[in-house]
Design a protein around this motif. Structure first.
Motif, PDB file in Angstrom:
ATOM      1  N   SER A 170      47.419  34.906  27.971  1.00 49.12           N
ATOM      2  CA  SER A 170      46.213  34.762  28.671  1.00 49.12           C
ATOM      3  C   SER A 170      45.992  35.419  29.979  1.00 49.12           C
ATOM      4  N   ILE A 171      47.268  35.815  30.748  1.00 45.58           N
ATOM      5  CA  ILE A 171      47.374  36.667  31.900  1.00 45.58           C
ATOM      6  C   ILE A 171      46.713  38.125  31.514  1.00 45.58           C
ATOM      7  N   ARG A 172      47.302  38.570  30.697  1.00 41.18           N
ATOM      8  CA  ARG A 172      47.231  40.028  30.281  1.00 41.18           C
ATOM      9  C   ARG A 172      45.908  40.331  29.957  1.00 41.18           C
ATOM     10  N   LEU A 173      45.180  39.319  28.797  1.00 41.01           N
ATOM     11  CA  LEU A 173      44.011  39.670  28.502  1.00 41.01           C
ATOM     12  C   LEU A 173      42.844  39.334  29.185  1.00 41.01           C
ATOM     13  N   THR A 174      42.993  38.301  30.110  1.00 42.56           N
ATOM     14  CA  THR A 174      42.024  38.006  31.250  1.00 42.56           C
ATOM     15  C   THR A 174      42.184  39.276  32.020  1.00 42.56           C
ATOM     16  N   GLN A 175      43.160  39.826  32.608  1.00 42.49           N
ATOM     17  CA  GLN A 175      43.345  40.939  33.357  1.00 42.49           C
ATOM     18  C   GLN A 175      42.670  42.181  32.705  1.00 42.49           C
ATOM     19  N   LEU A 176      42.788  42.298  31.301  1.00 42.25           N
ATOM     20  CA  LEU A 176      42.055  43.479  30.539  1.00 42.25           C
ATOM     21  C   LEU A 176      40.633  43.355  30.669  1.00 42.25           C
ATOM     22  N   GLY A 177      40.212  42.275  30.328  1.00 41.08           N
ATOM     23  CA  GLY A 177      38.760  41.961  30.398  1.00 41.08           C
ATOM     24  C   GLY A 177      38.030  42.203  31.691  1.00 41.08           C
ATOM     25  N   ILE A 178      38.698  41.652  32.851  1.00 39.67           N
ATOM     26  CA  ILE A 178      38.010  41.908  34.223  1.00 39.67           C
ATOM     27  C   ILE A 178      38.293  43.357  34.525  1.00 39.67           C
ATOM     28  N   ALA A 179      39.383  43.732  34.453  1.00 43.34           N
ATOM     29  CA  ALA A 179      39.522  45.335  34.924  1.00 43.34           C
ATOM     30  C   ALA A 179      38.780  46.322  34.195  1.00 43.34           C
ATOM     31  N   SER A 180      38.285  45.965  32.690  1.00 43.25           N
ATOM     32  CA  SER A 180      37.451  46.859  32.189  1.00 43.25           C
ATOM     33  C   SER A 180      36.098  46.811  32.331  1.00 43.25           C
ATOM     34  N   THR A 181      35.327  45.857  33.372  1.00 43.65           N
ATOM     35  CA  THR A 181      34.057  45.733  33.735  1.00 43.65           C
ATOM     36  C   THR A 181      33.548  47.215  34.239  1.00 43.65           C
ATOM     37  N   PRO A 182      32.314  47.588  33.718  1.00 44.19           N
ATOM     38  CA  PRO A 182      31.937  48.843  33.905  1.00 44.19           C
ATOM     39  C   PRO A 182      31.705  49.003  35.378  1.00 44.19           C
ATOM     40  N   LYS A 183      32.119  49.934  36.149  1.00 39.98           N
ATOM     41  CA  LYS A 183      31.765  49.976  37.483  1.00 39.98           C
ATOM     42  C   LYS A 183      30.210  50.173  37.853  1.00 39.98           C
ATOM     43  N   GLN A 184      29.463  50.959  36.806  1.00 41.77           N
ATOM     44  CA  GLN A 184      28.045  50.569  37.013  1.00 41.77           C
ATOM     45  C   GLN A 184      27.559  49.082  37.244  1.00 41.77           C
ATOM     46  N   LEU A 185      27.914  48.296  36.273  1.00 39.92           N
ATOM     47  CA  LEU A 185      27.552  46.832  36.589  1.00 39.92           C
ATOM     48  C   LEU A 185      27.883  46.349  38.031  1.00 39.92           C
ATOM     49  N   LEU A 186      29.162  46.746  38.387  1.00 40.94           N
ATOM     50  CA  LEU A 186      29.523  46.081  39.583  1.00 40.94           C
ATOM     51  C   LEU A 186      28.688  46.705  40.710  1.00 40.94           C
ATOM     52  N   GLU A 187      28.347  48.247  40.458  1.00 39.92           N
ATOM     53  CA  GLU A 187      27.768  48.848  41.775  1.00 39.92           C
ATOM     54  C   GLU A 187      26.520  48.159  41.845  1.00 39.92           C
ATOM     55  N   ALA A 188      25.749  47.894  40.758  1.00 39.14           N
ATOM     56  CA  ALA A 188      24.447  47.333  40.611  1.00 39.14           C
ATOM     57  C   ALA A 188      24.302  46.182  41.095  1.00 39.14           C
ATOM     58  N   GLY A 189      25.412  45.153  41.012  1.00 37.88           N
ATOM     59  CA  GLY A 189      25.594  43.869  41.600  1.00 37.88           C
ATOM     60  C   GLY A 189      25.520  44.105  43.167  1.00 37.88           C
ATOM     61  N   GLU A 190      26.428  44.896  43.606  1.00 39.21           N
ATOM     62  CA  GLU A 190      26.505  45.166  45.221  1.00 39.21           C
ATOM     63  C   GLU A 190      25.139  45.870  45.645  1.00 39.21           C
ATOM     64  N   ALA A 191      24.461  46.314  44.795  1.00 42.11           N
ATOM     65  CA  ALA A 191      23.053  47.108  45.450  1.00 42.11           C
ATOM     66  C   ALA A 191      22.130  45.804  45.406  1.00 42.11           C
ATOM     67  N   PHE A 192      22.356  45.045  44.601  1.00 38.30           N
ATOM     68  CA  PHE A 192      21.186  43.731  44.793  1.00 38.30           C
ATOM     69  C   PHE A 192      22.034  42.621  45.832  1.00 38.30           C
ATOM     70  N   GLY A 193      23.110  42.971  46.680  1.00 35.84           N
ATOM     71  CA  GLY A 193      23.466  42.022  47.726  1.00 35.84           C
ATOM     72  C   GLY A 193      24.406  40.973  46.903  1.00 35.84           C
ATOM     73  N   ALA A 194      24.969  41.333  45.665  1.00 33.77           N
ATOM     74  CA  ALA A 194      25.851  39.831  45.301  1.00 33.77           C
ATOM     75  C   ALA A 194      27.091  39.866  46.034  1.00 33.77           C
ATOM     76  N   THR A 195      27.513  38.692  46.226  1.00 32.81           N
ATOM     77  CA  THR A 195      28.629  38.475  46.966  1.00 32.81           C
ATOM     78  C   THR A 195      30.023  38.611  46.169  1.00 32.81           C
ATOM     79  N   TYR A 196      31.062  38.359  46.485  1.00 30.41           N
ATOM     80  CA  TYR A 196      32.370  38.598  45.447  1.00 30.41           C
ATOM     81  C   TYR A 196      32.152  37.352  44.368  1.00 30.41           C
TER      82      TYR A 196
END
Length: 281
Positions: A170-196
């Motif tokens: 469960s630790i490995r696969l959760t880490q893999l899923g979170i770490a593989s989130t595309p940076k474009q999605l995270l950058e889009a969330g930050e651009a819209f002011g999303a918190t952590y």
């Protein structure tokens, strides 16, 4: 080369000292933890054994249809559980299910937050990886000895050993899923002011859901593979008749118990596996 054999490192002595210290100074803590774990497993077992077996089969079959929307899988679940009842291993099956569900709940409760933290802190994950490798590769009997000494015979050392063995998935696969989130999605969330926390709940976790579900199914399968080991330390379930069949070379009983374990494994795997999308969708 004689000096290499003559000057043995006292690793075993240090491990024995740690276990002895925990036994002498943490008796109250381990007794309290043991009672809490047994209470949890007893509650789960009561839920599984409270309804009559046929009623339980009907409930699980209905849940199978709701979850998978498949008549074939629903019929398979019903016939499999009825076969286990017919073979006379229903009580042992519910005891095994109680242990598996409890161990899986603990693994996911610890594993998912730990995997998220590891994905956000790569240096910490680099330190954790050798420990996860050790948990999955070290022979089960090695950490079964201290848990048996600290908690005594019963279901508790079986549960703890199962958690230690299944937790890395469960630790490995959760880490893999979170770490593989595309940076474009995270950058889009930050651009819209999303918190952590907004990025975590609305971007990362939805994207990592397939990996987390894969971790869930792997945890269940790894927990099920520990039923015989758990029986060695006094835990009830399908491991008990398995050991009896092995000790008496009873081929008939061994085959019947093996069929029951396989059917439970297939049901649990299909129940929680994420359905595959058809090509083009």
């Amino acid at each position: 080369m004689d000096w290499l054999y003559e000057h043995k490192l006292p690793i075993g002595d240090y491990a024995k000292w740690v276990v002895d210290w925990l036994t002498n100074n943490g008796a109250l803590f381990f007794d309290t933890l043991s009672i809490a774990i047994e209470k949890q497993i007893d509650n789960v077992l009561w839920l599984l054994q409270a309804p009559p077996p046929v009623v339980f089969v009907a409930i699980v079959s209905l849940l199978a249809f709701i979850v998978r929307r498949s008549i074939r899988f629903t019929i398979f679940v019903a016939l499999s559980l009825l076969l286990i009842i017919n073979l006379g291993y229903w009580q042992e099956t519910t005891q095994t299910l109680a242990l598996i569900l409890s161990a899986t709940f603990v693994c996911m409760l610890i594993g998912v937050p730990t995997g998220i933290f590891c994905a956000h802190h790569p240096r910490f994950y680099a330190w954790v990886q050798p420990l996860l490798d050790l948990m999955q590769t070290i022979p089960t009997f090695v950490y079964l000895i201290p848990t048996l000494i600290l908690f005594g015979l019963g279901v508790v050392p079986g549960l703890i050993s199962t958690v230690v063995f299944a937790l890395p998935a469960s630790i490995r696969l959760t880490q893999l899923g979170i770490a593989s989130t595309p940076k474009q999605l995270l950058e889009a969330g930050e651009a819209f002011g999303a918190t952590y926390w907004q990025r975590l709940w609305k971007i990362e976790l939805p994207y990592a859901r397939p990996n987390i579900m894969a971790g869930l199914t792997q945890t269940i399968m790894l927990s099920l593979s520990m039923v015989v080991i758990s029986a060695l330390v006094g835990a009830d379930g399908l491991g008990v008749p398995t050991l009896r069949a092995l000790n008496t070379v009873n081929i008939a009983k061994g085959f019947e118990v093996g069929i029951s374990i396989v059917l439970i494994a297939i049901i649990l795997d299909r129940f929680f596996r994420r359905p595959q999308r058809k090509s083009g969708q």
